[in-house]
Design a protein around this motif. Sequence first.
Motif, PDB file in Angstrom:
ATOM      1  N   LEU A   5      34.461   1.779 -14.454  1.00 52.36           N
ATOM      2  CA  LEU A   5      34.746   0.348 -14.540  1.00 52.36           C
ATOM      3  C   LEU A   5      33.476  -0.334 -15.008  1.00 52.36           C
ATOM      4  CD1 LEU A   5      36.423  -2.220 -13.991  1.00 52.36           C
ATOM      5  CD2 LEU A   5      35.620  -2.090 -11.620  1.00 52.36           C
ATOM      6  N   LEU A   6      33.594  -1.116 -16.069  1.00 52.18           N
ATOM      7  CA  LEU A   6      32.454  -1.801 -16.650  1.00 52.18           C
ATOM      8  C   LEU A   6      32.739  -3.292 -16.654  1.00 52.18           C
ATOM      9  CD1 LEU A   6      29.832  -1.952 -18.337  1.00 52.18           C
ATOM     10  CD2 LEU A   6      31.224  -1.422 -20.349  1.00 52.18           C
ATOM     11  N   ALA A   7      31.964  -4.054 -15.894  1.00 50.42           N
ATOM     12  CA  ALA A   7      32.136  -5.508 -15.842  1.00 50.42           C
ATOM     13  C   ALA A   7      30.863  -6.170 -16.360  1.00 50.42           C
ATOM     14  CB  ALA A   7      32.431  -5.975 -14.432  1.00 50.42           C
ATOM     15  N   ASP A   8      31.020  -6.902 -17.465  1.00 46.51           N
ATOM     16  CA  ASP A   8      29.882  -7.583 -18.068  1.00 46.51           C
ATOM     17  C   ASP A   8      30.423  -8.768 -18.849  1.00 46.51           C
ATOM     18  OD1 ASP A   8      27.614  -8.395 -19.511  1.00 46.51           O
ATOM     19  OD2 ASP A   8      26.934  -6.330 -19.806  1.00 46.51           O
ATOM     20  N   ASP A   9      29.941  -9.969 -18.543  1.00 49.23           N
ATOM     21  CA  ASP A   9      30.444 -11.155 -19.224  1.00 49.23           C
ATOM     22  C   ASP A   9      29.799 -11.358 -20.595  1.00 49.23           C
ATOM     23  OD1 ASP A   9      27.931 -11.958 -18.416  1.00 49.23           O
ATOM     24  OD2 ASP A   9      28.612 -13.767 -17.380  1.00 49.23           O
ATOM     25  N   GLN A  10      28.861 -10.515 -20.953  1.00 47.24           N
ATOM     26  CA  GLN A  10      28.225 -10.577 -22.272  1.00 47.24           C
ATOM     27  C   GLN A  10      28.928  -9.575 -23.191  1.00 47.24           C
ATOM     28  OE1 GLN A  10      23.907 -10.440 -21.935  1.00 47.24           O
ATOM     29  NE2 GLN A  10      24.118 -11.156 -19.821  1.00 47.24           N
ATOM     30  N   ARG A  11      29.734 -10.092 -24.102  1.00 52.38           N
ATOM     31  CA  ARG A  11      30.610  -9.257 -24.937  1.00 52.38           C
ATOM     32  C   ARG A  11      29.859  -8.157 -25.684  1.00 52.38           C
ATOM     33  NH1 ARG A  11      33.085 -10.757 -30.303  1.00 52.38           N
ATOM     34  NH2 ARG A  11      31.646 -12.460 -30.010  1.00 52.38           N
ATOM     35  N   ASP A  12      28.738  -8.479 -26.315  1.00 52.94           N
ATOM     36  CA  ASP A  12      27.998  -7.484 -27.090  1.00 52.94           C
ATOM     37  C   ASP A  12      27.460  -6.373 -26.202  1.00 52.94           C
ATOM     38  OD1 ASP A  12      28.525  -8.954 -29.359  1.00 52.94           O
ATOM     39  OD2 ASP A  12      26.546  -9.896 -29.431  1.00 52.94           O
ATOM     40  N   SER A  13      26.907  -6.747 -25.085  1.00 55.88           N
ATOM     41  CA  SER A  13      26.377  -5.781 -24.132  1.00 55.88           C
ATOM     42  C   SER A  13      27.493  -4.875 -23.607  1.00 55.88           C
ATOM     43  CB  SER A  13      25.697  -6.525 -22.984  1.00 55.88           C
ATOM     44  OG  SER A  13      25.297  -5.641 -21.982  1.00 55.88           O
ATOM     45  N   ARG A  14      28.624  -5.478 -23.253  1.00 58.68           N
ATOM     46  CA  ARG A  14      29.775  -4.720 -22.746  1.00 58.68           C
ATOM     47  C   ARG A  14      30.292  -3.749 -23.807  1.00 58.68           C
ATOM     48  NH1 ARG A  14      32.796  -8.807 -21.654  1.00 58.68           N
ATOM     49  NH2 ARG A  14      34.105  -8.723 -23.491  1.00 58.68           N
ATOM     50  N   ALA A  15      30.425  -4.215 -25.038  1.00 59.00           N
ATOM     51  CA  ALA A  15      30.943  -3.366 -26.119  1.00 59.00           C
ATOM     52  C   ALA A  15      29.999  -2.199 -26.416  1.00 59.00           C
ATOM     53  CB  ALA A  15      31.170  -4.198 -27.368  1.00 59.00           C
ATOM     54  N   ARG A  16      28.696  -2.470 -26.400  1.00 56.72           N
ATOM     55  CA  ARG A  16      27.709  -1.419 -26.662  1.00 56.72           C
ATOM     56  C   ARG A  16      27.770  -0.327 -25.601  1.00 56.72           C
ATOM     57  NH1 ARG A  16      23.505  -0.817 -24.164  1.00 56.72           N
ATOM     58  NH2 ARG A  16      23.231  -2.960 -23.498  1.00 56.72           N
ATOM     59  N   LEU A  17      27.773  -0.723 -24.329  1.00 61.25           N
ATOM     60  CA  LEU A  17      27.812   0.251 -23.249  1.00 61.25           C
ATOM     61  C   LEU A  17      29.160   0.966 -23.209  1.00 61.25           C
ATOM     62  CD1 LEU A  17      26.356   1.624 -20.970  1.00 61.25           C
ATOM     63  CD2 LEU A  17      26.979  -0.279 -19.470  1.00 61.25           C
ATOM     64  N   GLN A  18      30.233   0.253 -23.450  1.00 62.44           N
ATOM     65  CA  GLN A  18      31.549   0.878 -23.481  1.00 62.44           C
ATOM     66  C   GLN A  18      31.603   1.957 -24.565  1.00 62.44           C
ATOM     67  OE1 GLN A  18      34.858  -1.848 -23.795  1.00 62.44           O
ATOM     68  NE2 GLN A  18      36.351  -0.203 -23.797  1.00 62.44           N
ATOM     69  N   GLY A  19      31.057   1.662 -25.738  1.00 60.44           N
ATOM     70  CA  GLY A  19      31.021   2.647 -26.822  1.00 60.44           C
ATOM     71  C   GLY A  19      30.212   3.875 -26.455  1.00 60.44           C
ATOM     72  N   LEU A  20      29.065   3.675 -25.811  1.00 63.63           N
ATOM     73  CA  LEU A  20      28.234   4.808 -25.389  1.00 63.63           C
ATOM     74  C   LEU A  20      28.980   5.693 -24.387  1.00 63.63           C
ATOM     75  CD1 LEU A  20      24.760   3.073 -24.864  1.00 63.63           C
ATOM     76  CD2 LEU A  20      25.325   4.777 -26.612  1.00 63.63           C
ATOM     77  N   LEU A  21      29.626   5.058 -23.415  1.00 62.47           N
ATOM     78  CA  LEU A  21      30.336   5.813 -22.377  1.00 62.47           C
ATOM     79  C   LEU A  21      31.560   6.540 -22.929  1.00 62.47           C
ATOM     80  CD1 LEU A  21      30.060   3.141 -19.554  1.00 62.47           C
ATOM     81  CD2 LEU A  21      28.879   5.361 -19.625  1.00 62.47           C
ATOM     82  N   GLU A  22      32.329   5.861 -23.760  1.00 57.63           N
ATOM     83  CA  GLU A  22      33.504   6.498 -24.349  1.00 57.63           C
ATOM     84  C   GLU A  22      33.090   7.639 -25.271  1.00 57.63           C
ATOM     85  OE1 GLU A  22      35.595   3.122 -25.988  1.00 57.63           O
ATOM     86  OE2 GLU A  22      36.737   2.858 -24.122  1.00 57.63           O
ATOM     87  N   GLY A  23      31.945   7.498 -25.914  1.00 61.83           N
ATOM     88  CA  GLY A  23      31.419   8.572 -26.754  1.00 61.83           C
ATOM     89  C   GLY A  23      31.081   9.819 -25.964  1.00 61.83           C
ATOM     90  N   GLN A  24      30.845   9.658 -24.663  1.00 61.56           N
ATOM     91  CA  GLN A  24      30.568  10.796 -23.781  1.00 61.56           C
ATOM     92  C   GLN A  24      31.845  11.330 -23.133  1.00 61.56           C
ATOM     93  OE1 GLN A  24      27.461  12.316 -23.249  1.00 61.56           O
ATOM     94  NE2 GLN A  24      27.058  11.090 -25.061  1.00 61.56           N
TER      95      GLN A  24
END
Length: 166
Positions: A5-24
């Motif tokens: 679960l990733l909660a971040d109100d900063q869209r760019d930060s959330r998208a970057r981390l989501q991409g890194l995690l999904e890539g793993q």
Amino acid sequence: MGIILLADDQRDSRARLQGLLEGQGFAVIAASSLAMAVPLAKSDPPDLAFLNISRSRDEGWTACRDIRRFCPKAKILLCIEGGPTEHEVALGREAGADEVIQEVRGLAQVTKFLEAASAGHSLTCPECQSVFRLQQMPVPGSRVEAQCPECHFLIGVMSQGQEAVT
């Protein structure tokens, strides 16, 4: 692998981390606010929760407490831009966080938590003893089938263990 679960109100930060995690290979449930994170955790309990509380510390402590109550086995990381103070670390631990850390910029910062989130998703093949990771875990009372990537042995995985499929 595990559910994050990733909660971040900063869209760019959330998208970057989501991409890194999904890539793993992690399944990521993203929330654009801490208020959205709690019902998401309640309906689909994560193995690991990343909560960026930089803009709303008080709401972050509350969300952490609620997620801890609904998901007692989840690892919870509270992230604070610029790094937490000693007082914030103490408040985070009091709220049920496993750790209060500086905002996550790369996976190296959180490797031990990612390993913990995916630990329950490893399986040893009873036929060839190869260890591999499941893409999904069964919900309590259900079963999924997994095939060993080495010897192709079919294994039925239930929430409490594994069995050979005949």
